[in-house]
Design a protein around this motif. Structure first.
Motif, mmCIF file in Angstrom:
data_model
loop_
_atom_site.group_PDB
_atom_site.id
_atom_site.type_symbol
_atom_site.label_atom_id
_atom_site.label_comp_id
_atom_site.label_asym_id
_atom_site.label_seq_id
_atom_site.Cartn_x
_atom_site.Cartn_y
_atom_site.Cartn_z
ATOM 1 N N SER A 194 1.005 -1.093 -0.089
ATOM 2 C CA SER A 194 0.014 0.046 -0.042
ATOM 3 C C SER A 194 0.838 1.171 -0.066
ATOM 4 O O SER A 194 2.056 1.135 0.096
ATOM 5 C CB SER A 194 -1.185 -0.073 0.956
ATOM 6 O OG SER A 194 -0.332 0.673 2.241
ATOM 7 N N SER A 195 0.131 2.466 -0.204
ATOM 8 C CA SER A 195 0.814 3.821 0.068
ATOM 9 C C SER A 195 0.794 4.125 1.316
ATOM 10 O O SER A 195 1.094 5.391 1.584
ATOM 11 C CB SER A 195 0.255 4.720 -1.057
ATOM 12 O OG SER A 195 -1.094 4.554 -1.009
ATOM 13 N N GLY A 196 -0.032 3.495 2.258
ATOM 14 C CA GLY A 196 -0.023 3.925 3.666
ATOM 15 C C GLY A 196 -1.281 4.764 3.768
ATOM 16 O O GLY A 196 -1.847 5.399 3.106
ATOM 17 N N VAL A 197 -1.464 4.931 5.197
ATOM 18 C CA VAL A 197 -2.660 5.695 5.550
ATOM 19 C C VAL A 197 -2.396 6.395 7.029
ATOM 20 O O VAL A 197 -1.648 5.871 7.862
ATOM 21 C CB VAL A 197 -4.184 4.810 5.903
ATOM 22 C CG1 VAL A 197 -3.642 3.888 6.854
ATOM 23 C CG2 VAL A 197 -5.185 5.749 6.273
ATOM 24 N N ALA A 206 -10.147 0.605 6.987
ATOM 25 C CA ALA A 206 -9.940 -0.218 8.114
ATOM 26 C C ALA A 206 -9.172 0.719 9.020
ATOM 27 O O ALA A 206 -9.376 0.594 10.379
ATOM 28 C CB ALA A 206 -8.575 -1.079 7.486
ATOM 29 N N ALA A 207 -8.648 1.792 8.872
ATOM 30 C CA ALA A 207 -7.822 2.617 9.805
ATOM 31 C C ALA A 207 -9.184 3.338 10.742
ATOM 32 O O ALA A 207 -8.971 3.462 11.861
ATOM 33 C CB ALA A 207 -7.237 3.653 9.399
ATOM 34 N N GLN A 222 -6.950 -2.625 14.003
ATOM 35 C CA GLN A 222 -5.662 -3.295 14.488
ATOM 36 C C GLN A 222 -4.912 -3.567 13.349
ATOM 37 O O GLN A 222 -3.452 -3.547 13.178
ATOM 38 C CB GLN A 222 -6.063 -4.302 15.289
ATOM 39 C CG GLN A 222 -6.505 -4.079 16.707
ATOM 40 C CD GLN A 222 -5.661 -3.143 17.566
ATOM 41 O OE1 GLN A 222 -4.487 -3.318 17.531
ATOM 42 N NE2 GLN A 222 -6.242 -2.098 17.967
ATOM 43 N N ARG A 223 -5.326 -4.096 12.082
ATOM 44 C CA ARG A 223 -4.436 -4.464 11.032
ATOM 45 C C ARG A 223 -3.862 -3.322 10.254
ATOM 46 O O ARG A 223 -2.914 -3.172 9.985
ATOM 47 C CB ARG A 223 -5.398 -5.307 10.021
ATOM 48 C CG ARG A 223 -4.481 -5.866 8.724
ATOM 49 C CD ARG A 223 -4.958 -7.078 8.302
ATOM 50 N NE ARG A 223 -4.482 -7.461 6.819
ATOM 51 C CZ ARG A 223 -2.996 -7.535 6.726
ATOM 52 N NH1 ARG A 223 -2.161 -7.519 7.541
ATOM 53 N NH2 ARG A 223 -2.735 -7.562 5.452
ATOM 54 N N ALA A 224 -4.633 -2.232 10.336
ATOM 55 C CA ALA A 224 -4.275 -0.845 9.924
ATOM 56 C C ALA A 224 -2.922 -0.287 10.518
ATOM 57 O O ALA A 224 -1.975 0.155 9.952
ATOM 58 C CB ALA A 224 -5.297 0.155 9.684
ATOM 59 N N PHE A 281 -0.470 -0.943 7.861
ATOM 60 C CA PHE A 281 -0.518 -0.109 6.910
ATOM 61 C C PHE A 281 -0.326 1.491 7.207
ATOM 62 O O PHE A 281 -0.589 2.479 6.549
ATOM 63 C CB PHE A 281 -1.921 -0.019 6.241
ATOM 64 C CG PHE A 281 -2.309 -1.333 5.709
ATOM 65 C CD1 PHE A 281 -1.579 -2.062 4.754
ATOM 66 C CD2 PHE A 281 -3.433 -2.075 6.272
ATOM 67 C CE1 PHE A 281 -1.973 -3.126 4.303
ATOM 68 C CE2 PHE A 281 -3.834 -3.262 5.506
ATOM 69 C CZ PHE A 281 -3.104 -3.906 4.477
ATOM 70 N N ASP A 282 0.122 1.682 8.468
ATOM 71 C CA ASP A 282 0.451 3.061 8.929
ATOM 72 C C ASP A 282 1.356 3.645 7.947
ATOM 73 O O ASP A 282 2.515 3.029 7.561
ATOM 74 C CB ASP A 282 0.916 2.995 10.397
ATOM 75 C CG ASP A 282 1.141 4.353 11.171
ATOM 76 O OD1 ASP A 282 1.935 5.091 10.526
ATOM 77 O OD2 ASP A 282 0.239 4.637 12.058
ATOM 78 N N GLU A 283 1.091 4.785 7.587
ATOM 79 C CA GLU A 283 1.889 5.438 6.518
ATOM 80 C C GLU A 283 3.376 5.767 6.846
ATOM 81 O O GLU A 283 4.190 5.898 6.252
ATOM 82 C CB GLU A 283 1.266 6.851 6.067
ATOM 83 C CG GLU A 283 1.249 7.913 7.066
ATOM 84 C CD GLU A 283 0.951 9.240 6.321
ATOM 85 O OE1 GLU A 283 0.269 9.231 5.356
ATOM 86 O OE2 GLU A 283 0.939 10.459 6.949
#
Length: 399
Positions: free
Chosen positions: A175-178, A294-295, A353-355, A359-361
Motif C-alpha cells: 500500500s501507499s499507507g494511511v 480499516a483505519a 488493528q490491521r491498519a 498500513f500506517d503511513e
C-alpha cells in the motif's frame, strides 16, 4: 539531494504521495512533483513543494504525441538534474525510465500499484497493446540503477512469471499507507444502531464493482431492508472502462444510491458510515479506500482477489469476502451485517488493528525511503569508483 515524484495525474500525487514528499522535505531534501496539468497541482505550493507540469495525455495512443511527451520529459529531467526519479503507474514507469537514461539520472524507482487496464481488460485495444507494453517493461525495469516497488505478492509473481523483471530487482511495500491519526474510528455511540450506511469510494470504473454495488442496493430494497448505499467518486474520462456522470446521476435519482461525487474530507465521511464495500475485479495494488476504511474501524466487504486480500486476509476475521461479479452474494453479506451488529463491530475492531500494524503511513514511508537509500548508496559508490579510476588510472603494462 533532489527527488522528482512523477505520476500521470496531480490528483494521485496529492492524495497518495504528499506525505512521502513532506517526509523528504523535512529531511532537508528538495522535492519536485511532476504530472500533467490538473486541479490539484496548485495545492502543493501551500505545503512548500514545487509542482512542474508535463504535456502528457495518459489515454493517448498517438505515436507522435507520445514521442513528444517523452522528449519533454527527458528535457525536463536534464534541466532538473534529480538524484532520484520515482515514477508511478506503468506508463510513467516506462517513459520515466527511458527519459532518465538519456538525462543520466543516477537512480530510478518505479512503482506499479496493480496491473492496470492493459493487463486486466479483455478489450481488443488492451489485448493489442499488451505485447508492446510487456516488451517496453522488459527494456526499462531491469536497469542496474533501478528498483521496482509492487504492493502485493500476486503482482510480484505475475511480473516474474512474465519475465518482465528479475525478482531481485523487486521490493514489496504493501500500500501507499494511511495516516492512522487522521483516519480514526468514530465515537461508537455515534454509529451504533440505526440505519446501516454502506459506502463504496472509488473511481467510477466498472471493474471496481460499481454495477454490482447498485444491483445489491436494488436487491435489498426489494427485500424491504432500509440500508443506505453511498457512492463517493467521479468518472475517470481517461479510462475506457469508466461509468459516466449520467450513470451515477441516474442511480442517485432512482434512489438506489446517494452519489456524493468527489469527497475532499474522507475521514469525516468514513466516520458516518458502518461498512466499506469494494466488490472489485480490477487488478488492484492495495486499494487506498480499504486501508482508510480499516483505519477508521469499519467492517469491510471485498473480493478475494489480488490487492483486496491484502486487507481482508481471512473471511470473517478482519472483514468479509465475496465472489467477484456476484451482486446477490454482496447483498447477502450486507444483510448479514445489518442483522448482526456485534459482528459488524468486531470486524471493525480487527480492521483497525490491521491498519495500525501493517498500513500506517509512517511504516510505508520509511520502507520507501529505505529503497531510495539502497539505490542512492549504490549510485554513490559507483560515482566514487569512477572518480578514483579517473584520478588514478591503471598504469600501462611494461613489456
Amino acid at each position: 539531494m533532489k527527488f522528482v515524484l512523477f505520476a500521470n495525474t496531480d490528483w494521485y500525487l496529492y492524495n497518495f504521495r504528499l506525505s512521502t514528499a513532506l517526509r523528504l522535505k523535512a529531511d532537508g531534501h528538495e522535492v519536485v512533483m511532476l504530472s500533467p496539468p490538473g486541479a490539484f497541482g496548485a495545492r502543493f505550493a501551500s505545503h512548500g513543494l514545487r509542482w512542474v507540469t508535463l504535456p502528457m495525455d495518459r489515454a493517448s495512443l498517438n505515436p507522435l504525441r507520445e514521442a513528444a511527451t517523452w522528449w519533454h520529459l527527458a528535457r525536463l529531467l536534464r534541466r532538473e538534474r534529480p538524484d532520484l526519479l520515482h515514477s508511478f503507474t506503468v506508463k510513467c514507469a516506462i517513459y520515466g525510465a527511458l527519459a532518465a537514461r538519456v538525462a543520466r539520472v543516477p537512480a530510478v524507482v518505479n512503482a506499479v500499484a496493480g496491473m492496470g487496464y492493459v493487463f486486466t481488460s479483455d478489450g481488443a485495444k488492451a489485448r493489442a497493446l499488451r505485447p508492446l507494453v510487456k516488451l517496453l517493461l522488459r527494456m526499462t525495469l531491469g536497469h542496474r540503477r533501478s528498483l521496482l516497488i509492487l504492493q502485493n505478492p500476486d503482482d510480484a509473481a505475475a511480473f516474474s512469471d512474465a519475465r518482465l523483471i528479475a525478482p531481485e530487482r523487486v521490493r514489496m511495500i504493501r500500500s501507499s499507507g494511511v495516516d492512522t491519526s487522521r483516519f480514526r474510528p468514530a465515537d461508537p455511540a455515534a454509529t451504533t444502531g440505526g440505519r446501516l450506511r454502506v459506502l463504496l469510494a472509488a473511481r467510477l470504473l466498472w471493474e471496481k464493482g460499481i454495477q454490482e454495488f447498485v444491483d445489491a442496493a436494488e436487491h435489498l430494497r426489494a427485500q424491504g431492508r432500509d440500508v443506505e448505499f453511498v457512492l463517493a467518486g467521479t468518472p475517470d474520462p481517461g479510462n475506457p472502462r469508466s461509468a459516466t456522470q449520467a450513470d451515477a446521476q441516474g442511480w442517485n435519482d432512482a434512489g438506489l444510491v446517494t452519489w456524493l461525487g468527489h469527497v475532499d474530507d474522507m475521514p469525516s465521511l468514513l466516520r458516518t458510515v458502518h461498512v466499506m464495500v469494494l466488490p472489485s475485479y480490477y487488478r488492484e495494488g492495495v486499494p487506498k479506500s480499504l486501508i482508510e476504511a480499516a483505519a477508521c474501524g469499519l467492517a469491510i466487504i471485498t473480493t478475494d482477489l489480488p490487492g483486496c486480500r491484502e486487507v481482508v486476509t481471512e473471511h470473517g476475521s478482519d472483514g468479509l469476502r465475496v465472489a467477484p461479479r456476484d451482486a446477490l452474494a454482496l447483498a447477502q453479506r450486507i444483510g448479514m451485517l445489518d442483522d448482526d451488529r456485534a459482528l459488524l463491530e468486531r470486524l471493525g475492531r480487527c480492521a483497525r488493528q490491521r491498519a495500525l500494524s501493517d498500513f500506517d503511513e509512517r511504516l510505508v514511508i520509511q520502507r520507501t525511503v529505505d529503497v531510495y537509500g539502497e539505490l542512492l548508496s549504490s549510485a554513490d559508490r559507483q560515482r566514487q569508483h569512477a572518480l578514483r579510476a579517473a584520478k588514478y588510472p591503471p598504469k600501462p603494462l611494461i613489456r
